[in-house]
Design an enzyme around this catalytic site. Structure first.
Site, mmCIF file in Angstrom:
data_model
loop_
_atom_site.group_PDB
_atom_site.id
_atom_site.type_symbol
_atom_site.label_atom_id
_atom_site.label_comp_id
_atom_site.label_asym_id
_atom_site.label_seq_id
_atom_site.Cartn_x
_atom_site.Cartn_y
_atom_site.Cartn_z
ATOM 1 N N HIS A 171 0.825 -1.211 0.000
ATOM 2 C CA HIS A 171 0.000 0.000 0.000
ATOM 3 C C HIS A 171 0.856 1.257 0.000
ATOM 4 O O HIS A 171 0.372 2.343 0.292
ATOM 5 C CB HIS A 171 -0.945 0.018 1.213
HETATM 6 FE FE1 FES Z 1 0.163 -1.930 3.741
HETATM 7 FE FE2 FES Z 1 2.796 -2.352 4.024
HETATM 8 S S1 FES Z 1 1.791 -0.621 3.257
HETATM 9 S S2 FES Z 1 1.158 -3.720 4.455
#
Ligand code: FES
Length: 190
Positions: free
Chosen positions: A155
């Protein structure tokens, strides 16, 4: 089992990752605990405690190299940082950190997330961290991202060269495992 990979990073250095997987130890702990009376589970003997920790030879880990070992089913990142990486982390004002806490149980408290509080005591170039993103648990990639540290592609969390969260959804710095040194070149994790 060991694998070796060579990766060019954006800072122009060549990195080697070594993956050592400690197999067997976790399974042995589980079987023993089931067979023992309750009182023994509450007071594990020396052999059980030994299995809970691992020794890692870091004698051949050169500047700019990283290795990953498995400890209690989790990846542990060990990196001998370059001078540039250390300096970048030191030059970062604490006011710019999202998570101001060092997350270093070897210090025992809620120390500020300065570079020296994140690095190994007496070896400021050495960084030992649990390689699990503090957002939702992916394994970040080394020497990537906007801050030249670790980047979690799941993410988009960016950690700096001291493993501190700088950008993206992760709420905390990469955690540091408990560890000591059996010798200058032997790390004991756990
Ligand atoms: Fe979501 Fe690493 S940014 S698990």
């Amino acid at each position: 089992m060991a694998t070796t990979e060579h990766t060019d990073n954006p800072h122009g250095t060549t990195r080697r990752d070594f993956l050592f997987i400690a197999t067997g130890a976790v399974g042995a702990v589980g079987v023993g605990a089931v067979a023992w009376p309750f009182i023994d589970q509450m007071n594990p003997d020396a052999s059980t405690q030994a299995l809970a920790s691992i020794e890692v030879d870091i004698g051949s880990l050169a500047t700019g190299e990283s290795m990953t070992v498995m400890w209690r089913g989790r990846p542990i990142f060990i990196r001998r940082r370059t001078e540039t990486e250390v300096q970048e982390a030191k030059d970062t004002p604490l006011s710019e950190l999202r998570d101001p806490v060092a997350r270093n149980p070897n210090l025992g408290g809620e120390e500020p997330a300065t570079d020296v509080n994140r690095a190994a005591e007496g070896q400021e170039d050495l960084l030992v961290m649990i390689g699990i993103c503090t957002h939702l648990g992916c394994v970040p990639l080394g020497q990537q991202g906007d801050y030249g540290g670790w980047f979690c592609p799941c993410h988009g969390s960016h950690y700096d060269t001291a493993g501190r969260i700088r950008k993206g959804p992760a709420p905390m710095n990469l955690e540091i495992p408990p560890y000591t040194f059996a010798s200058e070149s032997t790390l004991v994790i756990g």
